[in-house]
Design a protein around this motif. Sequence first.
Motif: not given
Length: 393
Positions: A311-312, A315-316, A319, A331-332, A334, A338
Amino acid sequence: MVNSKIQAAEENLIHVYNRFPIALDHGEGMYLYDTEGKEYLDFAAGFAVSGLGYDNKELNQALKDQIDKLYHTSNLYFHESCGEAAKELNRISGMDRVFFTNSGGEANEGALKAARRYAYTKKTGRYEFIAMQNSFHGRSFGAVSVTGHDSYREPFEPVVPGVRFAEFNDLDSVKALVNDKTCAIILEPLQGEGGINLATQEFMEGIRKICDENGILMICDEVQCGMGRTGNMFAWQGFGVKPDILTMAKAIGNGIPVGAFAMTEEVAKYSLQPGDHGATYGGNPLACTAVKTVIEIFEREDIVGHVNQVAPYLTKKLDELVDELDCVVRRKGKGLMQGIEITKPLAEVNKKTIEEGLLIIQAQGNVIRSVPPLIVEEKHIDEMIEKLKRALA
Ligand SMILES: *Cc1c(COP(=O)(O)O)cnc(C)c1O
């Protein structure tokens, strides 16, 4: 393009879906293939359902074996798979008693009835529900009644009375609606349909406190955000804020139609009694085999651990999109639930992602939802980002 035979069959259906002009034929892992053999990278998972992706041999075999033995009996009799699925689902969800339904809407329907039944036993005179703006709880009457979008409710009014809507993540707006008639507060810890809105820690804790201080039940709808998607088996565990009633569906059966509502022993003691509720198909041997096997695979393959690992990276990458592209606002979300808010018309972008061979879903607030099968790897995320960039260009 969909062939004319498939298109013609559409004329026999009630037109409530705006379908994309493709007909899917089969799937494998993270990919789906249409009838013409075109490949689609799947970041939709059939609405966050197919957590294990497609063609999981172990799940397929367990389902086939159960079909050959028995797949329906009704709830007049015991079936081993039902008890096992219940035990396992309670263990991973932290609840004590569970009822199996056929869908998420039906799970919420049952949860609302269970809350009213609790108040009835206790003779509290409480019957009102507080629900959230931008929520989505399903399409049955009870479920639309607590869904915080006028468009879902208005054509069907009058809906179930006694529902008031508060602002999500605004504790004061909830407090303003609490009175001695409030029976339960229902919310999604991470709103899906409503635009991928994550509850704040303060909001979850605040709701729990309001419920405890006023004898109100807290219902968490984890139909979409449950079953590993947020990086916890259930999202409430990430907040450490336990609901009294929990609803589940979507990924718990990986696509076999099954949902559930579950409650703590304390609620069960005063809630639904023999004869109060039922479902002819609910928790049949096939559905329960699906739940039981999905949980087995989730734990053995540490799907939740995998979500936290991958997941990170999502996210990256999202972003980076926000930084790189003017049309991507934020971005929204978790874990592997997402979204990105964009300024371009969603429908047009979605048409282009289909051409690119990428399946995504839309959410309210011009949000592109990214809810891939939980088996997604970094290389799939790279492929998704490339396709999405071309679609957004
Ligand atoms: C999808 C969804 C539902 C409804 O589930 P169905 O199986 O379509 O009835 C309810 N609540 C949430 C949060 C959902 O995402």
